[in-house]
Scaffold this motif. Sequence first.
Motif, short mmCIF file in Angstrom:
data_model
loop_
_atom_site.label_atom_id
_atom_site.label_comp_id
_atom_site.label_asym_id
_atom_site.label_seq_id
_atom_site.Cartn_x
_atom_site.Cartn_y
_atom_site.Cartn_z
N VAL A 167 0.85 -1.19 0.00
CA VAL A 167 0.00 0.00 0.00
C VAL A 167 0.88 1.24 0.00
CG1 VAL A 167 -1.65 1.37 1.35
CG2 VAL A 167 -1.93 -1.11 1.16
N GLN A 222 -0.05 5.41 -0.35
CA GLN A 222 -0.94 6.54 -0.53
C GLN A 222 -2.34 6.12 -1.01
OE1 GLN A 222 1.21 9.16 -3.14
NE2 GLN A 222 2.56 9.88 -1.49
N ASP A 223 -2.96 5.24 -0.24
CA ASP A 223 -4.34 4.81 -0.47
C ASP A 223 -4.56 4.03 -1.77
OD1 ASP A 223 -4.97 6.00 1.92
OD2 ASP A 223 -5.67 7.86 1.00
N ARG A 224 -3.48 3.53 -2.33
CA ARG A 224 -3.57 2.59 -3.46
C ARG A 224 -2.67 1.41 -3.14
NH1 ARG A 224 -6.12 4.63 -7.95
NH2 ARG A 224 -5.18 3.10 -9.34
N PRO A 268 -7.04 0.82 -6.83
CA PRO A 268 -7.65 1.64 -5.78
C PRO A 268 -8.20 0.77 -4.64
CG PRO A 268 -9.16 1.46 -7.62
CD PRO A 268 -7.89 0.77 -8.04
N LEU A 269 -8.12 1.27 -3.41
CA LEU A 269 -8.60 0.54 -2.24
C LEU A 269 -10.02 0.96 -1.88
CD1 LEU A 269 -5.42 0.74 0.00
CD2 LEU A 269 -6.47 -1.38 -0.82
N GLU A 322 -11.06 1.10 1.19
CA GLU A 322 -10.91 1.94 2.37
C GLU A 322 -9.45 2.31 2.55
OE1 GLU A 322 -12.43 -0.44 5.54
OE2 GLU A 322 -14.50 0.19 5.22
N PRO A 323 -9.17 3.54 2.99
CA PRO A 323 -7.78 3.92 3.24
C PRO A 323 -7.16 3.05 4.32
CG PRO A 323 -9.25 5.83 3.31
CD PRO A 323 -10.12 4.61 3.29
N ASN A 374 0.34 2.62 4.97
CA ASN A 374 1.30 2.09 4.01
C ASN A 374 1.98 0.85 4.57
OD1 ASN A 374 0.67 4.27 2.44
ND2 ASN A 374 2.62 5.35 2.75
N GLU A 377 -12.71 -1.19 -7.02
CA GLU A 377 -11.84 -1.10 -5.86
C GLU A 377 -11.63 -2.48 -5.24
OE1 GLU A 377 -13.07 3.32 -4.24
OE2 GLU A 377 -14.29 1.60 -3.65
#
Length: 352
Positions: free
Chosen positions: A246, A248-250, A259-260, A262-263, A266, A345
Amino acid sequence: MSELRIRGLQKSFDGHPVLHGIDLSVERGTLLALLGPSGSGKTTLLRLLCGFERADSGSVEIDGRRVAGDNLHMPSEQRRIGYVPQEGALFPHLSVADNIVFGLPRTQRRARHRVAELLELVGLPANFGTRAPQQLSGGQQQRVALARALAPSPTLVMLDEPFSSLDAALRLETRQAVASALAAAGATAVLVTHDQSEALSLGHEVAVLWNGRLIQTATPETLYRRPVTRELASFVGEAVLLPGVVKQDRVDCELGDLPLCEPMANGAVDVMVRPEQIRLLRAEETMPNGAASHDAVVQEVIFQGQDAGVALQLQSGARTVVRARVPGYLSPRPGEHVRLAVDGEVTAYPRG
């Protein structure tokens, strides 16, 4: 109908814990699917709620009335719970009408109280009241069992894997008839099942029991898309799990930069992708969101009519094999070279 509140419910048999502090709320008019593998404690929880077993500790409230807890164990017949067992359990020597009114006071039994109304509610003709249970199909018997459970106007309806003995086509038809009848009656209900598709298609909410613990309660969509553990992800549907990182939210993995849902922090994770998210692309086709495609070779195709499961070996990196699910009419052939991309996602789980 009523609401159900369970707090800290525990049960052991011969010193072996079966339920570990169950907390659960079912709102008025809700159909809750209680899902779990064999041995997870589903049947024990049902028996505690119905009063067939006594809890070791914890409490149960139905519509604000405590029926278990603090040395209280209200008998089953006083809890006003309608119960639909696996096989329907109709009395073979009684007519359908007599089965429906069996649990009512004598005057109502004699008057065949609400029989025509209840038969209509569960989708059966009124003239079925004169038939013997043996003259009905398995699905029709289950509908009569539901009518019998609804006849006394219970505060709560419990359904114990009521479709497990039916064949596939009859199971689907009976599921919908039962769900419609419960909705029409405004019933608060708990459906106990180990069938994932049954839980996801019928439950307004799904509560998952795992080794005697309630690990997630959510809407069917949330449970399927964002299960809280890897094991649950594989239990509620087929899952592709791949190592990733992970940033930055990907998340970056062998299927690309994705893309995820949910955040999350890292770091190293396992990425969960549903097979139907893996799109096979034609030579000229690109993904609308610009997602990168990857070369793969078809290893195996399991054709199932409306869809097909496809095993694909990626042609880069570790040549990992992943599984996709595609419409049956678009299924490729083994040995075919294809491109694939991930749509939507994904969910990820931190590595321990």
